[in-house]
Design a protein around this motif. Structure first.
Motif, PDB file in Angstrom:
ATOM      1  N   ALA A  93       0.813  -1.215   0.000  1.00  0.00           N
ATOM      2  CA  ALA A  93       0.000   0.000   0.000  1.00  0.00           C
ATOM      3  C   ALA A  93       0.844   1.261   0.000  1.00  0.00           C
ATOM      4  CB  ALA A  93      -0.951   0.002   1.191  1.00  0.00           C
ATOM      5  N   SER A  98      -4.103   1.687  -3.899  1.00  0.00           N
ATOM      6  CA  SER A  98      -5.180   1.043  -4.646  1.00  0.00           C
ATOM      7  C   SER A  98      -4.866  -0.435  -4.840  1.00  0.00           C
ATOM      8  CB  SER A  98      -5.380   1.724  -6.006  1.00  0.00           C
ATOM      9  OG  SER A  98      -6.015   2.970  -5.864  1.00  0.00           O
ATOM     10  N   GLN A 101      -5.186  -2.242  -1.555  1.00  0.00           N
ATOM     11  CA  GLN A 101      -6.555  -2.474  -1.089  1.00  0.00           C
ATOM     12  C   GLN A 101      -7.228  -3.634  -1.808  1.00  0.00           C
ATOM     13  OE1 GLN A 101      -9.236   0.902  -1.398  1.00  0.00           O
ATOM     14  NE2 GLN A 101     -11.032  -0.411  -1.208  1.00  0.00           N
ATOM     15  N   GLN A 104      -7.995  -7.035  -0.226  1.00  0.00           N
ATOM     16  CA  GLN A 104      -8.606  -7.049   1.103  1.00  0.00           C
ATOM     17  C   GLN A 104      -9.756  -8.047   1.177  1.00  0.00           C
ATOM     18  OE1 GLN A 104     -11.756  -5.747   2.399  1.00  0.00           O
ATOM     19  NE2 GLN A 104     -11.168  -6.029   4.533  1.00  0.00           N
ATOM     20  N   SER A 171     -14.811  -3.576  -5.015  1.00  0.00           N
ATOM     21  CA  SER A 171     -13.366  -3.435  -5.188  1.00  0.00           C
ATOM     22  C   SER A 171     -12.737  -4.721  -5.699  1.00  0.00           C
ATOM     23  CB  SER A 171     -12.714  -3.033  -3.863  1.00  0.00           C
ATOM     24  OG  SER A 171     -13.240  -1.814  -3.405  1.00  0.00           O
ATOM     25  N   GLN A 213      -8.337   6.570  -4.150  1.00  0.00           N
ATOM     26  CA  GLN A 213      -8.323   5.128  -4.444  1.00  0.00           C
ATOM     27  C   GLN A 213      -8.925   4.888  -5.823  1.00  0.00           C
ATOM     28  OE1 GLN A 213      -6.046   4.435  -2.172  1.00  0.00           O
ATOM     29  NE2 GLN A 213      -6.997   2.471  -1.659  1.00  0.00           N
ATOM     30  N   THR A 216      -8.872   1.025  -7.858  1.00  0.00           N
ATOM     31  CA  THR A 216      -9.124  -0.199  -7.098  1.00  0.00           C
ATOM     32  C   THR A 216      -9.992  -1.200  -7.857  1.00  0.00           C
ATOM     33  OG1 THR A 216     -10.967   0.936  -6.009  1.00  0.00           O
ATOM     34  CG2 THR A 216      -8.873   0.853  -4.819  1.00  0.00           C
ATOM     35  N   GLN A 254      -7.567  -3.182   6.507  1.00  0.00           N
ATOM     36  CA  GLN A 254      -7.891  -1.776   6.268  1.00  0.00           C
ATOM     37  C   GLN A 254      -6.876  -0.865   6.964  1.00  0.00           C
ATOM     38  OE1 GLN A 254     -10.057  -1.461   4.049  1.00  0.00           O
ATOM     39  NE2 GLN A 254     -12.068  -2.302   4.486  1.00  0.00           N
ATOM     40  N   VAL A 257      -3.587  -0.784   5.066  1.00  0.00           N
ATOM     41  CA  VAL A 257      -3.614   0.090   3.889  1.00  0.00           C
ATOM     42  C   VAL A 257      -3.386   1.539   4.303  1.00  0.00           C
ATOM     43  CG1 VAL A 257      -5.059   1.011   2.027  1.00  0.00           C
ATOM     44  CG2 VAL A 257      -5.080  -1.443   2.524  1.00  0.00           C
ATOM     45  N   HIS A 381     -10.200   6.057   1.605  1.00  0.00           N
ATOM     46  CA  HIS A 381     -10.123   4.716   2.189  1.00  0.00           C
ATOM     47  C   HIS A 381     -10.569   4.680   3.637  1.00  0.00           C
ATOM     48  CE1 HIS A 381      -8.247   1.033   3.854  1.00  0.00           C
ATOM     49  NE2 HIS A 381      -8.716   0.543   2.732  1.00  0.00           N
ATOM     50  N   HIS A 384     -14.256   3.760   5.026  1.00  0.00           N
ATOM     51  CA  HIS A 384     -14.843   2.422   5.068  1.00  0.00           C
ATOM     52  C   HIS A 384     -15.592   2.166   6.377  1.00  0.00           C
ATOM     53  CE1 HIS A 384     -12.432   1.372   1.531  1.00  0.00           C
ATOM     54  NE2 HIS A 384     -13.208   0.317   1.418  1.00  0.00           N
TER      55      HIS A 384
END
Length: 410
Positions: A93, A98, A101, A104, A171, A213, A216, A254, A257, A381, A384
């Motif tokens: 990251a 991007s 992520q 994930q 994503s 991002q 992604t 998360q 990242v 990001h 989230h």
């Protein structure tokens, strides 16, 4: 195994790429991550500017074997520690958040299979993962009451289900080999249906337009009467009906990242201040990097970044313990440790992305540098899951001994 599952298990698997490298240890995973990151970083700023999907970079990433490092040892994987997992994601990251992520939800589903997959599902899907097959996701929907309000449905039919619905924030789905879809079954239980890319009725639209991002491979996923064999349906609700590491795994990735974004912003701050920033007119200093106020703020950022990294590693260790001995206490401890890491990684990434311009000066805002991508990525990001609720979970646990809820956002 049912007759249908036996038939599926013996289907030839057409891999979309050459089989991935098999990583065998934590140390190897970290070494490979650094090698991959050095390549991914080369055109990261340009990809962001052009909104160019990282196709070759993602192929490099998945073929490296890093997408399979959490497969259990009994199925041929390295099952690395969660401290290592978090650091791998943070390394990648930092090069391009991007790209960092995108796996994930893939890694989330590997954990879901580990916890609640049938013998067939574990053998079949873990083998694919180790060969470099990528899972995307079609989880979230818009226009519903809350993020866990799912309208996508599985309707029973002979030997399986028909899947119908519409998803957003998918994503990685555009570049995935399989698209796991969160849906409700006929009993209103939350399940995951594994849909192969190219399945009839599956449409993935490249309409992700966020300011951060940008690459992604997210977008809208439309699901129209897709047939899903029963053997491709995972009873995902079970992961939250009992204490498991499902939520903490989702969240530590998360946080990793965001840690990578913070590292990248801080690195570019140091480079710009050392090479371009002028001293302020009220001093007789020769160089901008001699400014005592700048030095103080750089020190503050470095301390916050080190603290973020320490909490991230600590959270990984708590998850490791919860995986070894899952119960109400260990899982709650893991969730809280990850929440603490998520708070600090969010705040450090946002601060580093903003302080960059304050310390580097007006020149750093020029489009040719594209340094605003760090703040844009961090701001996007970190949305989230709101950190204000992380503070609540940590405070309620510390003060009132109330365990955090069980869901993918804690």
């Amino acid at each position: 195994m049912t007759a249908q599952a036996n038939k599926i298990a013996h289907l030839p698997v057409n891999l979309p790429r050459q089989p991935a490298h098999l990583i065998k240890s934590d140390a190897e995973a970290l070494t490979v991550a650094k090698q991959v990151a050095s390549e991914i970083a080369k055109e990261a700023a340009l990809r962001d500017q052009e909104r160019r999907l990282p196709r070759k970079e993602l192929d490099l990433f998945s073929s490296s074997g890093l997408w399979g490092i959490t497969v259990p040892k009994e199925y041929g994987g390295a099952f690395v520690s969660n401290k290592t997992l978090a650091e791998v994601i943070a390394i990648v990251a930092e090069a391009d958040p991007s790209v960092g992520q995108i796996p994930q939800n893939h890694l989330y589903m590997v954990e879901g299979l580990r916890l609640d997959g049938s013998d067939f599902q574990k053998k079949y899907f873990f083998e694919l993962v180790l060969q470099g097959v990528r899972f995307g996701n079609a989880f979230s929907e818009i226009g519903t009451k809350s993020v866990n309000d799912v309208k996508t449905k599985l309707t029973p039919t002979n030997s399986g289900y028909f899947l119908n619905g519409k998803k957003f924030y998918s994503s990685g789905a555009l570049l995935a080999d399989w698209v796991p879809v969160v849906a409700k079954d006929e009993h209103d239980n939350t399940v995951v249906a594994f849909v192969p890319a190219g399945a009839e009725g599956l449409t993935i639209i490249d309409d992700w337009s966020s300011f951060g991002q940008r690459t992604t491979a997210s977008g809208t996923t439309i699901l129209e009467n897709i047939f899903v064999p029963s053997e491709y349906v995972l009873p995902h609700h079970l992961a939250f009906d009992r204490p498991t590491t499902m939520g903490p795994i989702a969240q530590i990735i998360q946080a990793a990242v965001d840690t990578g974004i913070a590292r990248a912003a801080f690195k570019d701050t140091l480079h710009f201040v050392r090479n371009y920033t002028r001293p302020w007119i009220d001093t007789d200093l020769e160089h901008g990097y001699e400014d005592p106020h700048t030095i103080k703020d750089i020190g503050d950022l470095q301390i916050r970044l080190h603290a973020t990294e320490a909490l991230l590693a600590r959270a990984g260790e708590y998850i490791d313990e919860a995986q070894r001995n899952p119960n109400e206490d260990t899982v709650a401890e893991a969730s809280i440790a990850v929440a603490e890491a998520k708070v600090l990684s969010t705040e450090t990434a946002l601060l580093a992305g903003s302080k960059l311009f304050e310390l580097a000066g007006t020149r750093s805002t020029l489009g040719e540098y594209n340094l605003d991508r760090h703040w844009r990525n961090a701001r996007t990001h970190t949305l989230h899951d709101p950190v204000r609720w992380k503070y609540h979970a940590v405070g309620n646990y510390s003060l009132n001994k109330v365990n955090p809820p069980r869901h993918p956002w804690i």
